[in-house]
Design a protein around this motif. Sequence first.
Motif, short mmCIF file in Angstrom:
data_model
loop_
_atom_site.label_atom_id
_atom_site.label_comp_id
_atom_site.label_asym_id
_atom_site.label_seq_id
_atom_site.Cartn_x
_atom_site.Cartn_y
_atom_site.Cartn_z
N SER A 110 0.82 -1.21 0.00
CA SER A 110 0.00 0.00 0.00
C SER A 110 0.85 1.27 0.00
N ASN A 154 -11.47 1.85 -2.63
CA ASN A 154 -11.51 0.79 -1.62
C ASN A 154 -10.33 0.87 -0.66
N LEU A 155 -9.15 1.14 -1.18
CA LEU A 155 -7.97 1.29 -0.34
C LEU A 155 -8.15 2.46 0.64
N THR A 163 -10.64 1.95 3.52
CA THR A 163 -10.02 1.15 4.58
C THR A 163 -9.06 1.99 5.41
N ARG A 164 -8.21 2.74 4.74
CA ARG A 164 -7.21 3.55 5.46
C ARG A 164 -7.82 4.64 6.31
N GLY A 201 -11.11 4.97 7.34
CA GLY A 201 -12.19 4.60 8.25
C GLY A 201 -13.52 5.22 7.88
N SER A 212 -17.02 5.70 5.55
CA SER A 212 -17.97 4.70 5.06
C SER A 212 -18.11 4.81 3.54
N SER A 213 -18.49 3.70 2.95
CA SER A 213 -18.76 3.74 1.51
C SER A 213 -19.97 4.62 1.22
#
Length: 146
Positions: free
Chosen positions: A4, A39-40, A43-44, A46, A48-49
Amino acid sequence: MHWSDVAPVVAALLALTLKETFSALTEDQIRLGFHVMTNLCITRSGTSSDAVEAALKGDFSEDYDFKCFTKCAMAFMRSTENGKFNSEIAKVLANAVLPDTIKHSALDAVDKCKNAGHDQTDECAAAYEVVVCMYKANPKLVEFLI
């Protein structure tokens, strides 16, 4: 060192290599790359989608995690330097990889937003201001930013 950490560099080099090979990436190829980045960065950061989906419609969350998502996205594109938006780098990348259908509007937006976030001391807040500015300059570009 983790994948990453080097992924943004690899992505930029790949984009420049593809530019030399194919002239420009298609909008679909760019969207695919941004899907991976999204997506990365979810995740990094925190965030929300749902916050990202809302931003694609122009509803930008004031949540700090979402602001850090925008920082991650800009870092992925290598359009920041010392935590601030670097419009010259953004122009080089836009010229190198964007198809003509969006290149000129992207370059105009970069010019309009070249100083966005420069008054912020927080890198997440600075990136957020750039993304919001770019959206206001041309809402169609948001899908290529986040």
